[in-house]
Write an enzyme that holds these catalytic residues in place. Sequence first.
Site, mmCIF file in Angstrom:
data_model
loop_
_atom_site.group_PDB
_atom_site.id
_atom_site.type_symbol
_atom_site.label_atom_id
_atom_site.label_comp_id
_atom_site.label_asym_id
_atom_site.label_seq_id
_atom_site.Cartn_x
_atom_site.Cartn_y
_atom_site.Cartn_z
ATOM 1 N N ASP A 31 0.855 -1.190 0.000
ATOM 2 C CA ASP A 31 0.000 0.000 0.000
ATOM 3 C C ASP A 31 0.894 1.246 0.000
ATOM 4 O O ASP A 31 1.901 1.304 0.708
ATOM 5 C CB ASP A 31 -0.904 -0.010 1.248
ATOM 6 N N ASN A 87 -12.740 -2.868 2.944
ATOM 7 C CA ASN A 87 -13.633 -1.726 3.112
ATOM 8 C C ASN A 87 -14.651 -1.731 1.983
ATOM 9 O O ASN A 87 -14.294 -1.932 0.825
ATOM 10 C CB ASN A 87 -12.826 -0.427 3.080
ATOM 11 N N HIS A 100 -10.491 -4.983 -2.803
ATOM 12 C CA HIS A 100 -9.128 -5.280 -2.344
ATOM 13 C C HIS A 100 -9.150 -5.641 -0.877
ATOM 14 O O HIS A 100 -9.944 -5.108 -0.105
ATOM 15 C CB HIS A 100 -8.188 -4.094 -2.590
HETATM 16 P P1 DGP Z 1 -9.528 1.607 0.647
HETATM 17 O O1 DGP Z 1 -9.609 2.819 1.521
HETATM 18 O O2 DGP Z 1 -9.935 0.339 1.378
HETATM 19 O O3 DGP Z 1 -10.236 1.787 -0.676
HETATM 20 O O4 DGP Z 1 -7.985 1.409 0.354
HETATM 21 C C1 DGP Z 1 -7.336 1.888 -0.763
HETATM 22 C C2 DGP Z 1 -5.871 1.820 -0.439
HETATM 23 O O5 DGP Z 1 -5.157 1.897 -1.664
HETATM 24 C C3 DGP Z 1 -5.352 2.946 0.434
HETATM 25 O O6 DGP Z 1 -4.833 2.376 1.638
HETATM 26 C C4 DGP Z 1 -4.253 3.605 -0.369
HETATM 27 C C5 DGP Z 1 -3.977 2.611 -1.460
HETATM 28 N N1 DGP Z 1 -3.641 3.182 -2.744
HETATM 29 C C6 DGP Z 1 -4.357 4.120 -3.427
HETATM 30 N N2 DGP Z 1 -3.765 4.384 -4.600
HETATM 31 C C7 DGP Z 1 -2.661 3.588 -4.657
HETATM 32 C C8 DGP Z 1 -1.639 3.426 -5.635
HETATM 33 O O7 DGP Z 1 -1.619 4.044 -6.684
HETATM 34 N N3 DGP Z 1 -0.673 2.504 -5.346
HETATM 35 C C9 DGP Z 1 -0.662 1.797 -4.178
HETATM 36 N N4 DGP Z 1 0.346 0.933 -4.005
HETATM 37 N N5 DGP Z 1 -1.614 1.925 -3.252
HETATM 38 C C10 DGP Z 1 -2.591 2.823 -3.475
#
Ligand code: DGP
Length: 114
Positions: A31, A87, A100
């Site tokens: 993340d 979530n 996810h």
């Molecule tokens: P949620 O809030 O459950 O939809 O989690 C989305 C997660 O995705 C958040 O913890 C940040 C992560 N995230 C968002 N954009 C990117 C990205 O471009 N790359 C990565 N590695 N993570 C991302």
Amino acid sequence: MMSVNIFQKIIDREIPANIVYEDEKCLAFHDVRPQAPTHILIIPKKVIRTHADLVAEDAPVLGHIHLVAVKLAKQLGLTSGYRLVINCDADGGQTVPHLHMHLLGGRSLGWPPG
Ligand code: DGP
């Protein structure tokens, strides 16, 4: 044209990610905004917008990402436990419209969540 979600772009290698696992059904990567020393996202390659959209045919891939979580938790040394989070939609705090599972560990996690 409908915009492609950011996780689909990671699957397609259009944007970079620190990928830790991949197979034909799923992808796992760090993340970008870690909430714990270990914070991995495990995603089905099939685009499922959110948990509430799951249908019977998605059961195998859901089971599969749990088994991948077990494997990664072992590989990443989360020997004293970890947390899995999915979530769903606005009240669940979902920000990316591609189902996810968060794998969090490496510290003692509080409960209840915020
Ligand atoms: P949620 O809030 O459950 O939809 O989690 C989305 C997660 O995705 C958040 O913890 C940040 C992560 N995230 C968002 N954009 C990117 C990205 O471009 N790359 C990565 N590695 N993570 C991302």
